[in-house]
Design a protein around this motif. Sequence first.
Motif, PDB file in Angstrom:
ATOM      1  N   UNK A  44      30.024  40.776  38.391  1.00 44.67           N
ATOM      2  CA  UNK A  44      29.741  39.518  37.904  1.00 44.67           C
ATOM      3  C   UNK A  44      30.933  38.685  37.627  1.00 44.67           C
ATOM      4  N   UNK A  45      32.092  39.133  36.983  1.00 44.65           N
ATOM      5  CA  UNK A  45      33.460  38.771  36.532  1.00 44.65           C
ATOM      6  C   UNK A  45      34.025  38.380  37.673  1.00 44.65           C
ATOM      7  N   UNK A  46      34.061  39.325  38.679  1.00 42.60           N
ATOM      8  CA  UNK A  46      34.994  39.174  39.819  1.00 42.60           C
ATOM      9  C   UNK A  46      34.333  38.526  41.170  1.00 42.60           C
ATOM     10  N   UNK A  47      33.072  38.252  40.960  1.00 45.40           N
ATOM     11  CA  UNK A  47      32.224  37.757  42.157  1.00 45.40           C
ATOM     12  C   UNK A  47      31.896  38.421  43.100  1.00 45.40           C
ATOM     13  N   UNK A  48      32.011  39.979  43.009  1.00 51.14           N
ATOM     14  CA  UNK A  48      31.959  40.821  43.977  1.00 51.14           C
ATOM     15  C   UNK A  48      30.450  41.274  44.435  1.00 51.14           C
ATOM     16  N   UNK A  49      30.435  41.645  45.681  1.00 45.07           N
ATOM     17  CA  UNK A  49      29.035  42.021  46.214  1.00 45.07           C
ATOM     18  C   UNK A  49      28.773  43.380  45.957  1.00 45.07           C
ATOM     19  N   UNK A  50      27.628  43.877  45.378  1.00 48.17           N
ATOM     20  CA  UNK A  50      27.475  45.329  45.126  1.00 48.17           C
ATOM     21  C   UNK A  50      26.208  45.839  45.679  1.00 48.17           C
ATOM     22  N   UNK A  51      26.206  46.959  45.986  1.00 43.94           N
ATOM     23  CA  UNK A  51      24.872  47.951  46.322  1.00 43.94           C
ATOM     24  C   UNK A  51      24.150  48.181  45.123  1.00 43.94           C
TER      25      UNK A  51
END
Length: 103
Positions: A44-51
């Motif tokens: 959420x903080x880094x704007x990353x996409x996750x599985x």
Amino acid sequence: MLGAAVRALRAGDRSRAERPADGARGRLGRTTAATTLADLREALETGATVWIGYVDQHGATTERLVDPARIEGGWLSAFDHRSGEVRSFAVHRISGVAPVDAA
């Protein structure tokens, strides 16, 4: 309708291309509740996409490629690449979290 079909196909292609190396379909690793929350907050903080591995109300498991938007009241709001929409996921039903490789 054609636009929705194209979006669905592209989401499937992206999902396959970005699957974690150790996460063969149906085998996304499990994480503890603390690790799950920490990984989701970091994404959420880094704007990353996750599985995420997700267990629905019938006990069926799915894997979703998501962009977390908010965690609040035990719920994760995230853009779900499969549906092309922002969806809500009960955090207690998330069985695992894995980063998307930036390769």
